[in-house]
Design a protein around this motif. Structure first.
Motif, PDB file in Angstrom:
ATOM      1  N   MET A 108       0.821  -1.190   0.000  1.00 45.49           N
ATOM      2  CA  MET A 108       0.000   0.000   0.000  1.00 45.49           C
ATOM      3  C   MET A 108       0.865   1.253   0.000  1.00 45.49           C
ATOM      4  O   MET A 108       0.522   2.238  -0.636  1.00 45.49           O
ATOM      5  CB  MET A 108      -0.919  -0.060   1.228  1.00 45.49           C
ATOM      6  CG  MET A 108      -2.051   0.914   1.201  1.00 45.49           C
ATOM      7  SD  MET A 108      -3.162   0.683  -0.181  1.00 45.49           S
ATOM      8  CE  MET A 108      -3.157   2.296  -0.872  1.00 45.49           C
ATOM      9  N   GLU A 109       1.985   1.195   0.724  1.00 47.07           N
ATOM     10  CA  GLU A 109       2.881   2.355   0.735  1.00 47.07           C
ATOM     11  C   GLU A 109       3.453   2.628  -0.651  1.00 47.07           C
ATOM     12  O   GLU A 109       3.603   3.789  -1.042  1.00 47.07           O
ATOM     13  CB  GLU A 109       3.998   2.152   1.752  1.00 47.07           C
ATOM     14  CG  GLU A 109       3.517   2.241   3.185  1.00 47.07           C
ATOM     15  CD  GLU A 109       4.619   2.015   4.198  1.00 47.07           C
ATOM     16  OE1 GLU A 109       5.653   1.388   3.861  1.00 47.07           O
ATOM     17  OE2 GLU A 109       4.440   2.460   5.346  1.00 47.07           O
ATOM     18  N   ALA A 110       3.777   1.573  -1.396  1.00 45.41           N
ATOM     19  CA  ALA A 110       4.301   1.755  -2.751  1.00 45.41           C
ATOM     20  C   ALA A 110       3.245   2.381  -3.648  1.00 45.41           C
ATOM     21  O   ALA A 110       3.549   3.257  -4.471  1.00 45.41           O
ATOM     22  CB  ALA A 110       4.772   0.416  -3.317  1.00 45.41           C
ATOM     23  N   LEU A 111       1.996   1.962  -3.498  1.00 47.86           N
ATOM     24  CA  LEU A 111       0.900   2.570  -4.264  1.00 47.86           C
ATOM     25  C   LEU A 111       0.751   4.046  -3.901  1.00 47.86           C
ATOM     26  O   LEU A 111       0.621   4.899  -4.776  1.00 47.86           O
ATOM     27  CB  LEU A 111      -0.416   1.843  -3.984  1.00 47.86           C
ATOM     28  CG  LEU A 111      -0.696   0.594  -4.786  1.00 47.86           C
ATOM     29  CD1 LEU A 111      -1.851  -0.190  -4.171  1.00 47.86           C
ATOM     30  CD2 LEU A 111      -1.002   0.943  -6.221  1.00 47.86           C
ATOM     31  N   ALA A 112       0.761   4.342  -2.602  1.00 48.08           N
ATOM     32  CA  ALA A 112       0.592   5.729  -2.153  1.00 48.08           C
ATOM     33  C   ALA A 112       1.702   6.623  -2.699  1.00 48.08           C
ATOM     34  O   ALA A 112       1.443   7.749  -3.122  1.00 48.08           O
ATOM     35  CB  ALA A 112       0.552   5.783  -0.628  1.00 48.08           C
ATOM     36  N   ASP A 113       2.942   6.121  -2.688  1.00 44.10           N
ATOM     37  CA  ASP A 113       4.063   6.917  -3.192  1.00 44.10           C
ATOM     38  C   ASP A 113       4.017   7.080  -4.706  1.00 44.10           C
ATOM     39  O   ASP A 113       4.511   8.069  -5.237  1.00 44.10           O
ATOM     40  CB  ASP A 113       5.393   6.287  -2.782  1.00 44.10           C
ATOM     41  CG  ASP A 113       6.169   7.157  -1.819  1.00 44.10           C
ATOM     42  OD1 ASP A 113       5.607   8.151  -1.309  1.00 44.10           O
ATOM     43  OD2 ASP A 113       7.340   6.850  -1.564  1.00 44.10           O
ATOM     44  N   LYS A 164       3.596   7.872   0.916  1.00 43.34           N
ATOM     45  CA  LYS A 164       4.087   6.982   1.976  1.00 43.34           C
ATOM     46  C   LYS A 164       4.471   7.793   3.212  1.00 43.34           C
ATOM     47  O   LYS A 164       3.971   7.539   4.317  1.00 43.34           O
ATOM     48  CB  LYS A 164       5.284   6.182   1.483  1.00 43.34           C
ATOM     49  CG  LYS A 164       5.937   5.342   2.554  1.00 43.34           C
ATOM     50  CD  LYS A 164       7.198   4.685   2.040  1.00 43.34           C
ATOM     51  CE  LYS A 164       7.957   4.024   3.168  1.00 43.34           C
ATOM     52  NZ  LYS A 164       9.265   3.551   2.746  1.00 43.34           N
ATOM     53  N   ASP A 165       5.365   8.760   3.053  1.00 40.49           N
ATOM     54  CA  ASP A 165       5.875   9.515   4.196  1.00 40.49           C
ATOM     55  C   ASP A 165       4.860  10.490   4.776  1.00 40.49           C
ATOM     56  O   ASP A 165       5.029  10.962   5.900  1.00 40.49           O
ATOM     57  CB  ASP A 165       7.163  10.249   3.825  1.00 40.49           C
ATOM     58  CG  ASP A 165       8.320   9.285   3.624  1.00 40.49           C
ATOM     59  OD1 ASP A 165       8.287   8.173   4.198  1.00 40.49           O
ATOM     60  OD2 ASP A 165       9.256   9.632   2.881  1.00 40.49           O
ATOM     61  N   VAL A 170      -1.226   4.617   6.270  1.00 40.82           N
ATOM     62  CA  VAL A 170      -1.697   4.516   7.655  1.00 40.82           C
ATOM     63  C   VAL A 170      -3.157   4.949   7.729  1.00 40.82           C
ATOM     64  O   VAL A 170      -3.990   4.301   8.375  1.00 40.82           O
ATOM     65  CB  VAL A 170      -0.819   5.367   8.604  1.00 40.82           C
ATOM     66  CG1 VAL A 170      -1.396   5.416  10.004  1.00 40.82           C
ATOM     67  CG2 VAL A 170       0.605   4.850   8.619  1.00 40.82           C
ATOM     68  N   PHE A 171      -3.483   6.052   7.061  1.00 40.89           N
ATOM     69  CA  PHE A 171      -4.868   6.538   7.012  1.00 40.89           C
ATOM     70  C   PHE A 171      -5.788   5.443   6.463  1.00 40.89           C
ATOM     71  O   PHE A 171      -6.829   5.137   7.055  1.00 40.89           O
ATOM     72  CB  PHE A 171      -4.960   7.794   6.140  1.00 40.89           C
ATOM     73  CG  PHE A 171      -6.364   8.208   5.818  1.00 40.89           C
ATOM     74  CD1 PHE A 171      -7.093   8.973   6.704  1.00 40.89           C
ATOM     75  CD2 PHE A 171      -6.965   7.826   4.623  1.00 40.89           C
ATOM     76  CE1 PHE A 171      -8.399   9.357   6.409  1.00 40.89           C
ATOM     77  CE2 PHE A 171      -8.259   8.195   4.320  1.00 40.89           C
ATOM     78  CZ  PHE A 171      -8.983   8.966   5.219  1.00 40.89           C
TER      79      PHE A 171
END
Length: 182
Positions: free
Chosen positions: A1-6, A19-20, A25-26
């Motif tokens: 999910m972090e890779a998608l968000a970034d 990610k950052d 997290v949300f």
């Protein structure tokens, strides 16, 4: 999910990426709560595909849809990208995968890839601009970027002052990092 968000909100020299800034997290917190479990929604079949304004109808809640969508995305990436998951791909390859999803050129097993991608984009955007109390918009980076004053009690004097930056830092629902409690 972090890779998608970034990939959806890439970092730059002035603002951290998805990610950052806490978008994953949300989303994780939202999926773990009433939204993810579809609390308060009608969950009895028959489920029919309705008009866009009628919203989503499904026995599955958002949490289950994410589980299946992320697994299907990794499965498609492994199959087409030399055994690598989405997170293991280069930035350019990730963008290519998402463009293919958006155009319905990449098929996900058991999941409507285009709809899944649209939902992920919407949720990452919400996480980026949400109040930090919900896990996203870490350090109010999005609000600072757009000049949003946040959850201030009153800034009516500034509502009609266009193209002027508000002179105070944003404040979340729990207050400001600069405030101390005695």
């Amino acid at each position: 999910m972090e890779a998608l968000a970034d990939c959806i909100i890439p970092p730059d020299s002035e603002t951290p990426g998805g990610k950052d800034s806490g978008c994953a997290v949300f989303i994780d917190r939202q999926l773990a709560g009433p939204y993810g479990r579809q609390e308060g929604l009608y969950l009895r079949p028959p489920f029919q595909i309705g008009a866009k304004n009628q919203g989503h109808q499904s026995e599955k809640g958002p949490a289950q849809a994410y589980r299946e969508g992320l697994a299907a995305l990794d499965g498609a990436c492994k199959q087409q990208c030399g055994g690598k998951t989405f997170a293991e791909l280069s930035d350019d390859d990730r963008v290519g995968v998402l463009k293919a999803l958006e155009k319905s050129e990449l098929k996900l097993e058991g999941v409507d890839g285009k709809s899944f991608f649209a939902q992920v984009v919407k949720d990452v955007q919400m996480g980026f601009f949400a109040d930090p109390i919900y896990g996203g918009n870490r350090d109010m980076v999005a609000w600072k970027m757009i000049g949003y004053p946040g959850a201030r009690y009153n800034y009516l004097d500034w509502v009609s002052r266009h193209n002027e930056r508000f002179p105070l830092p944003p404040v979340g629902m729990t207050g400001s990092a600069q405030w101390t409690r005695s």
